[in-house]
Write a protein that holds these residues in place. Structure first.
Motif, mmCIF file in Angstrom:
data_model
loop_
_atom_site.group_PDB
_atom_site.id
_atom_site.type_symbol
_atom_site.label_atom_id
_atom_site.label_comp_id
_atom_site.label_asym_id
_atom_site.label_seq_id
_atom_site.Cartn_x
_atom_site.Cartn_y
_atom_site.Cartn_z
ATOM 1 N N ASN A 131 36.335 -21.880 -16.390
ATOM 2 C CA ASN A 131 37.410 -21.265 -15.624
ATOM 3 C C ASN A 131 38.697 -21.407 -16.433
ATOM 4 O OD1 ASN A 131 38.779 -19.975 -13.585
ATOM 5 N ND2 ASN A 131 38.602 -21.637 -12.096
ATOM 6 N N GLN A 132 39.718 -20.625 -16.068
ATOM 7 C CA GLN A 132 41.009 -20.703 -16.736
ATOM 8 C C GLN A 132 42.123 -20.821 -15.697
ATOM 9 O OE1 GLN A 132 41.612 -17.803 -20.000
ATOM 10 N NE2 GLN A 132 39.468 -17.243 -19.761
ATOM 11 N N THR A 133 43.268 -21.373 -16.127
ATOM 12 C CA THR A 133 44.395 -21.528 -15.216
ATOM 13 C C THR A 133 45.704 -21.151 -15.883
ATOM 14 O OG1 THR A 133 45.521 -23.067 -13.717
ATOM 15 C CG2 THR A 133 44.749 -23.977 -15.807
ATOM 16 N N LEU A 134 46.619 -20.621 -15.074
ATOM 17 C CA LEU A 134 47.958 -20.244 -15.529
ATOM 18 C C LEU A 134 48.995 -21.136 -14.856
ATOM 19 C CD1 LEU A 134 48.119 -16.341 -15.543
ATOM 20 C CD2 LEU A 134 48.631 -17.832 -17.465
ATOM 21 N N PRO A 135 50.036 -21.540 -15.580
ATOM 22 C CA PRO A 135 51.148 -22.262 -14.956
ATOM 23 C C PRO A 135 52.248 -21.291 -14.526
ATOM 24 C CG PRO A 135 51.358 -22.382 -17.339
ATOM 25 C CD PRO A 135 50.164 -21.513 -17.045
ATOM 26 N N TYR A 136 52.900 -21.606 -13.422
ATOM 27 C CA TYR A 136 54.040 -20.827 -12.940
ATOM 28 C C TYR A 136 55.236 -21.763 -12.791
ATOM 29 C CZ TYR A 136 50.627 -17.175 -12.025
ATOM 30 O OH TYR A 136 49.642 -16.227 -12.163
ATOM 31 N N PHE A 137 56.416 -21.277 -13.215
ATOM 32 C CA PHE A 137 57.603 -22.122 -13.252
ATOM 33 C C PHE A 137 58.562 -21.820 -12.098
ATOM 34 C CE2 PHE A 137 57.220 -22.033 -18.152
ATOM 35 C CZ PHE A 137 56.395 -23.156 -18.140
ATOM 36 N N THR A 138 59.260 -22.860 -11.661
ATOM 37 C CA THR A 138 60.478 -22.747 -10.867
ATOM 38 C C THR A 138 61.520 -23.597 -11.571
ATOM 39 O OG1 THR A 138 59.286 -22.450 -8.770
ATOM 40 C CG2 THR A 138 61.566 -23.181 -8.635
ATOM 41 N N LYS B 125 46.422 -36.037 -16.793
ATOM 42 C CA LYS B 125 47.030 -36.596 -18.002
ATOM 43 C C LYS B 125 47.082 -35.560 -19.110
ATOM 44 C CE LYS B 125 46.750 -40.652 -21.018
ATOM 45 N NZ LYS B 125 46.002 -41.902 -21.327
ATOM 46 N N LYS B 126 45.982 -34.813 -19.307
ATOM 47 C CA LYS B 126 45.951 -33.771 -20.341
ATOM 48 C C LYS B 126 46.971 -32.677 -20.030
ATOM 49 C CE LYS B 126 42.509 -34.013 -23.538
ATOM 50 N NZ LYS B 126 41.238 -33.346 -23.208
ATOM 51 N N ALA B 127 47.039 -32.282 -18.768
ATOM 52 C CA ALA B 127 47.964 -31.214 -18.395
ATOM 53 C C ALA B 127 49.406 -31.641 -18.610
ATOM 54 C CB ALA B 127 47.739 -30.825 -16.940
ATOM 55 N N GLN B 128 49.733 -32.854 -18.192
ATOM 56 C CA GLN B 128 51.114 -33.327 -18.333
ATOM 57 C C GLN B 128 51.497 -33.468 -19.796
ATOM 58 O OE1 GLN B 128 52.284 -36.445 -15.599
ATOM 59 N NE2 GLN B 128 53.690 -37.328 -17.089
ATOM 60 N N ALA B 129 50.548 -33.893 -20.629
ATOM 61 C CA ALA B 129 50.833 -34.047 -22.062
ATOM 62 C C ALA B 129 51.139 -32.702 -22.719
ATOM 63 C CB ALA B 129 49.658 -34.720 -22.758
ATOM 64 N N ALA B 130 50.650 -31.606 -22.125
ATOM 65 C CA ALA B 130 50.884 -30.278 -22.692
ATOM 66 C C ALA B 130 52.211 -29.677 -22.245
ATOM 67 C CB ALA B 130 49.737 -29.339 -22.296
ATOM 68 N N LEU B 131 52.939 -30.380 -21.372
ATOM 69 C CA LEU B 131 54.222 -29.893 -20.869
ATOM 70 C C LEU B 131 55.362 -30.632 -21.559
ATOM 71 C CD1 LEU B 131 53.344 -29.856 -17.062
ATOM 72 C CD2 LEU B 131 53.256 -27.927 -18.653
ATOM 73 N N VAL B 132 56.295 -29.883 -22.111
ATOM 74 C CA VAL B 132 57.403 -30.481 -22.854
ATOM 75 C C VAL B 132 58.727 -29.945 -22.320
ATOM 76 C CG1 VAL B 132 58.485 -30.768 -25.110
ATOM 77 C CG2 VAL B 132 55.990 -30.725 -24.932
ATOM 78 N N LYS C 141 52.234 -25.752 -23.315
ATOM 79 C CA LYS C 141 51.332 -25.394 -24.415
ATOM 80 C C LYS C 141 49.907 -25.753 -23.993
ATOM 81 C CE LYS C 141 52.514 -25.696 -28.669
ATOM 82 N NZ LYS C 141 52.748 -24.246 -28.891
ATOM 83 N N ILE C 142 49.361 -24.933 -23.110
ATOM 84 C CA ILE C 142 48.060 -25.263 -22.510
ATOM 85 C C ILE C 142 46.912 -24.406 -23.029
ATOM 86 C CG2 ILE C 142 49.163 -26.093 -20.392
ATOM 87 C CD1 ILE C 142 48.125 -23.431 -19.110
ATOM 88 N N HIS C 143 47.212 -23.337 -23.767
ATOM 89 C CA HIS C 143 46.127 -22.494 -24.251
ATOM 90 C C HIS C 143 45.213 -23.296 -25.174
ATOM 91 C CE1 HIS C 143 43.944 -18.938 -25.531
ATOM 92 N NE2 HIS C 143 44.087 -19.357 -26.783
ATOM 93 N N GLY C 144 43.927 -23.249 -24.884
ATOM 94 C CA GLY C 144 42.960 -23.980 -25.695
ATOM 95 C C GLY C 144 42.810 -25.430 -25.312
ATOM 96 N N VAL C 145 43.542 -25.880 -24.284
ATOM 97 C CA VAL C 145 43.457 -27.277 -23.865
ATOM 98 C C VAL C 145 42.449 -27.404 -22.726
ATOM 99 C CG1 VAL C 145 44.719 -29.239 -22.920
ATOM 100 C CG2 VAL C 145 45.840 -27.699 -24.549
ATOM 101 N N ASP C 146 41.493 -28.314 -22.891
ATOM 102 C CA ASP C 146 40.505 -28.600 -21.846
ATOM 103 C C ASP C 146 41.165 -29.494 -20.804
ATOM 104 O OD1 ASP C 146 38.381 -29.260 -20.241
ATOM 105 O OD2 ASP C 146 37.036 -29.836 -21.880
ATOM 106 N N LEU C 147 41.392 -28.955 -19.623
ATOM 107 C CA LEU C 147 42.071 -29.685 -18.555
ATOM 108 C C LEU C 147 41.088 -30.374 -17.619
ATOM 109 C CD1 LEU C 147 44.807 -27.008 -17.787
ATOM 110 C CD2 LEU C 147 45.004 -29.032 -19.233
ATOM 111 N N GLY C 148 39.843 -30.470 -18.068
ATOM 112 C CA GLY C 148 38.826 -31.182 -17.301
ATOM 113 C C GLY C 148 37.814 -30.248 -16.668
ATOM 114 N N ASN C 149 36.538 -30.654 -16.739
ATOM 115 C CA ASN C 149 35.446 -29.908 -16.100
ATOM 116 C C ASN C 149 35.358 -28.456 -16.574
ATOM 117 O OD1 ASN C 149 35.035 -32.267 -14.659
ATOM 118 N ND2 ASN C 149 36.035 -31.519 -12.800
ATOM 119 N N GLY C 150 35.700 -28.228 -17.845
ATOM 120 C CA GLY C 150 35.591 -26.881 -18.393
ATOM 121 C C GLY C 150 36.698 -25.937 -17.986
#
Length: 405
Positions: free
Chosen positions: A143-150, A175-182, A220-229
């Motif tokens: 599966n894939q996911t998109l982030p949305y900002f406010t 942890k992986k998701a947060q590490a990809a956010l700067v 910067k989440i493209h290509g990052v495994d955020l868990g469980n595929g």
């Protein structure tokens, strides 16, 4: 002088056997009796072969299920001359060499479930060429996911504006998701992330933003495994500015509002807040308190239709209403506004009798609407019930000592 004559002369000097040749610093090779850097072989001396450059490509040739974010090239004992990455259609993918030309990384997002070929060449310090190649295929995500900002776009926001990232899927590996956010700021600002649930996290400064701060958040989440595929679908970035400090203090005991702009009290006027108390409507308990604590303005409209039924309130009776209200500045997700009041003006500044909003009289409501916008603060004082941190943008209700842990 011929070789034969030279050997005759050397052998004849004082009848002494020939001495071993000395190295450049006067030392000699104790093991072989030969100069350093010279290999001893029968028939004479031969220089040691020049060191070859060694190229390492990641992923290795034939690799499958490769993460698109893990493609790189490195070289030892040399510098890269050429790196070419192409997909199965022959399209060349963009990349970037490091400053010292010992590394290369992809700068263009790779596709999922695609085939790629990478070819690299390098030169050693002695000019000897080395080549390497790798063909691989990228992973097919479950599966894939998109982030949305406010905030949702660039612009100027108030000093209370938090950064909100909301994913459209539940994140197994926070942890992986947060590490990809700067978050980058100018000037540098102390702040931290906090997860509100498995899909949403917020970043806020330790204190209200400094006016004039420039903010950029990058996912910067493209290509990052955020868990469980679950993989990031694409990278996103947003930049915005922080405007003047605008903080309104609404006091439910004094029935008054004071407005501070850049720390200076600029205006004050009467205000009516929530009348308090509760009412049971079916299985729902409705209360009429204006929540205390810092509220962040989220939006505003010149006119809003407000109904008691919109929050489960009564549709008939003295607590029911259905009206179009002007100069409405929204300060919570549950429907609290600072807005115009045109009825019972004789009660303004004397009592609290609203259903939970902050009522302001003519002239003052227009002024407030014109001067306040998203990110500005309305801090409600002296009420019995505190704003829920997840009711709109209640981030500032949480003390920093709890937020940063």
């Amino acid at each position: 002088m011929s070789d034969r004559s030279r050997r005759g002369v050397l052998g004849a000097i004082a009848g002494v056997a020939a001495l071993p040749l000395l190295g450049a610093c006067g030392s000699d090779d104790k093991k072989s009796g030969k100069p350093e850097g010279v290999k001893a072989e029968s028939g004479g001396t031969t220089p040691t072969p020049i060191s070859e450059a060694t190229i390492t490509i990641s992923p290795a040739d034939g690799a499958k299920d490769v993460s698109p974010g893990s493609v790189s090239v490195k070289v030892e004992r040399g510098t890269l001359e050429s790196v070419v990455l192409t997909n199965e259609d022959g399209k060349q993918i963009k990349g970037e060499l490091s400053g010292d030309r010992t590394g290369w990384t992809v700068t263009e997002p790779l596709g999922y479930q695609r085939a790629y070929t990478l070819k690299a060449s390098a030169l050693s310090s002695g000019g000897k060429k080395a080549e390497a190649s790798s063909s691989f295929t990228t992973i097919k995500p479950n599966n894939q996911t998109l982030p949305y900002f406010t905030p949702t776009g660039p612009g100027t926001y108030g000093v209370g504006q938090p950064i909100v990232v909301r994913f459209d899927e539940r994140i197994p590996d926070r942890k992986k998701a947060q590490a990809a956010l700067v978050v980058t700021t100018s000037p540098e600002t102390v702040g931290a992330w906090r997860w509100f649930n498995d899909q949403e996290l917020h970043w806020r400064p330790q204190e209200y933003w400094r006016s004039g701060t420039k903010v950029t958040v990058t996912a910067k989440i493209h290509g990052v495994d955020l868990g469980n595929g679950l993989f990031g679908q694409e990278d996103k970035s947003l930049s915005f500015d922080i405007g003047p400090s605008k903080i309104a203090i609404a006091d439910s005991e004094k029935h008054w509002m004071q407005v501070f702009i850049d720390g200076v009290m600029t205006k004050e006027f009467p205000a009516n807040l929530g009348k308090g108390g509760t009412r049971q409507v079916g299985n729902t308990t409705i209360d009429y308190w204006t929540r205390t604590g810092p509220h962040v303005v989220t939006m505003k409209d010149r006119e809003v239709r407000m109904t008691s039924a919109s929050y489960g309130g009564p549709s008939t009776g003295p607590d029911s209403y259905d009206s179009k209200i002007g100069y409405a500045v929204r300060i919570s997700g549950a429907g609290e506004y600072v807005h115009l009041r045109t009825w019972d003006l004789g009660q303004m500044g004397k009592t609290n009798d609203s259903h939970g909003c902050v009522n302001v009289g003519p002239g003052n409501a227009e002024w407030f609407y014109d001067h306040f916008g998203p990110g500005d603060i309305v801090d409600v004082k002296h009420g019995p019930r505190v704003l829920d941190p997840q009711d709109g943008l209640g981030d500032w209700v949480i003390p920093w000592s709890q937020w940063a842990n």
